[in-house]
Scaffold this motif. Sequence first.
Motif, PDB file in Angstrom:
ATOM      1  N   VAL A   4       0.841  -1.196   0.000  1.00  0.00           N
ATOM      2  CA  VAL A   4       0.000   0.000   0.000  1.00  0.00           C
ATOM      3  C   VAL A   4       0.882   1.254   0.000  1.00  0.00           C
ATOM      4  N   ALA A   5       1.904   1.253   0.868  1.00  0.00           N
ATOM      5  CA  ALA A   5       2.796   2.415   0.952  1.00  0.00           C
ATOM      6  C   ALA A   5       3.541   2.631  -0.360  1.00  0.00           C
ATOM      7  N   THR A  61       2.739   1.672  -3.424  1.00  0.00           N
ATOM      8  CA  THR A  61       1.903   2.120  -4.544  1.00  0.00           C
ATOM      9  C   THR A  61       1.459   3.563  -4.343  1.00  0.00           C
ATOM     10  N   LYS A  62       1.266   3.967  -3.084  1.00  0.00           N
ATOM     11  CA  LYS A  62       0.877   5.349  -2.815  1.00  0.00           C
ATOM     12  C   LYS A  62       1.944   6.313  -3.322  1.00  0.00           C
ATOM     13  N   GLU A  63       3.210   5.937  -3.112  1.00  0.00           N
ATOM     14  CA  GLU A  63       4.328   6.787  -3.521  1.00  0.00           C
ATOM     15  C   GLU A  63       4.416   6.999  -5.018  1.00  0.00           C
ATOM     16  N   ALA A  87      -5.113   5.195  -5.247  1.00  0.00           N
ATOM     17  CA  ALA A  87      -5.260   3.968  -4.456  1.00  0.00           C
ATOM     18  C   ALA A  87      -5.741   2.833  -5.346  1.00  0.00           C
ATOM     19  N   TRP A 137      -6.301  10.124  -9.080  1.00  0.00           N
ATOM     20  CA  TRP A 137      -4.834  10.149  -9.032  1.00  0.00           C
ATOM     21  C   TRP A 137      -4.309  11.564  -9.100  1.00  0.00           C
ATOM     22  N   SER A 170      -2.814  12.933  -5.783  1.00  0.00           N
ATOM     23  CA  SER A 170      -1.738  12.226  -5.061  1.00  0.00           C
ATOM     24  C   SER A 170      -0.348  12.682  -5.479  1.00  0.00           C
TER      25      SER A 170
END
Lengths: 142, 325
Positions: free
Chosen positions: A76-77, A79-81, A86, A139, A142
Motif C-alpha cells: 500500500v505504501a 503504490t501510494k508513492e 489507491a 490520481w 496524489s
Amino acid sequence: MHLGKRILVAKPGLDGHDRGALFVARALVEAGYEVIYTGLHQTAEQIAAAAVHEDVDMIALSIMSGGEISIVERVVAATKETGAGAIPIIVGGVIPKQQRPALQDLGVQRIFGPGATSLEIIDFVRSYLSAHPSAERDWQSS
Amino acid sequence: MNLLDRFKSADQWALSRAITLVEAGDPEGQALLREVYARGGRARIYGITGMPGAGKSTLLRNLASVFRRRGDSVAIVACDPTSSFTGGALLGDRVRMGALFDDKGVFMRSLASRGHLGGLSLAAASVITLLDAFGFNVVLVETVGIGQSEVEISEFAHTTLVVLSPGFGDEIQASKAGVLEIADVYVVNKADLDGADAAVKELQERLQFLGANRARDAAADTESSHVSWLPPIVKAIATRGVGVEEIADRLVAHGYFLATSGRLKRQSRNRAERQLRDLVSVLVARKIIARAEMNGDLEQMIEAIEARETDPYSAARYLLSCWFP
C-alpha cells in the motif's frame, strides 16, 4: 473498449508456492482479463513498479506463508508513492481469520481463502471493477 | 497537474496512463499523443523476436542491464497474443525481471495483441512513440516469433534482433520466409548446448542467399550509399551473460550504419507511411461498418451472402456505395 481489464497477480516475499496464483491468473485470463503475472519473490517496490508500469485496475496478492499484514502495509505504501492513486487490492491464500480485520483496515477489498472458487473471484473482480472504474480513480491529488 | 503536464515532467504514472488511453483508442490519449509527438524521434528502437524457448526474456533482461550500465534509460515493450476465444491474455514477460525495476531508469509495459491479426497490436507503434517522446534512450520491443508479428516489428524498429537456439532441430530450415530475412543481428543463444556450431553454420549458409539479395537491393538503391549491412551472428549464453556486451555493440554499430548510409531517413519515411496507411484503413473500415451495423445493412448483407443471393465482394461494394458512389 478494453479499459478496466488489467489485473496484476503478484507473489510477494519469500513464499515459494505459486500454484494458487497461477490458477487464479489462468481463471482471470479465461474470463477475458489481461493478467500480468510477476513471478515469485517480489518486493513491495517491485509490485508497485509493476502496478504503475502496467496501469493495472487491481492488484491480486497471493500470500501462502504468512507475513500478510506487513506485506500489505508495504505494498500500500509503495503504490501510494507512485502517484497512481489507491489501486484496489485483493488478497488470496492462507490468511488466518484474526488477521482479516486488520487487512480490511489497510484497504484490502476482499480476502479469498484456500476454498475460494475461481467463479467467486471472477464475480467479485467483475462487479468491483464495474462499480469502481479505474478511469475514475483519483490520481490527480496524489 | 493534469495528465499531459505530469507526462511532460517525466512522471512514469502519467506515461503509463497515457499508454492505456492510446491503446484503447481513447480521444484523450490521441490528443496527448498529438501534443507530445514532436518530442520523439530520438530513441533507439530495437525489435527482438524468436521462437518461444530461445531465451529471449533472459537476453532482454541482460541487454537492458548492459544499456543501463552504459548510461541509457531503457523501456521494454513485451507483446503477447490475446486469446481469440476469451479476449484475455496472460502477460508473463515480467517474470524473473523483478530486480531490473529496482532501478527507476527501466520501464516495462506488457501489451496484448487484442485481436490484431498480425500479432502486434495496432496501438503498438503509438506506444513506442509515447516511450520515445517521454525520453527513453532505448526502447526494446519483444515479440514472439509466431504469426507475422516479427515481420511487423521490423517495420517499427531501427534494428531487429532474431534469437535462435540449437536443439530446435529444423528450426532454421522450417523458418518461414520473412523471419530470417528481417534480422539485422542474429543471436544463437544457449551456445553451450550441442548443435550451436551447426546452427551457426546453417544460418551462414542461409544468409549467403540473403546476402546476394541485399547487395542487389543496395545497388538498385539510388538514395543511399551502396554499402550493405552484413548481419552478424553472435553466439550467446544469456543465462550467464555471455555474449551480451557484443550483442549490444552490434546493435549500436547497426545504428551507425543506418545513420551514415542514409538508411535511417528512408526507414523513418517508411514507418510514417506504414502507420498512416494502417490507420486510414482501420478508421475508414470502422466508420463504414459502424454505419452498416446501425442501419441494418450489415446484417442484411450477411444473410444475403449466407443464402448465396450475393457474393462477399458485391456485398462489400454495396456497403461502400453510400460513401463512395
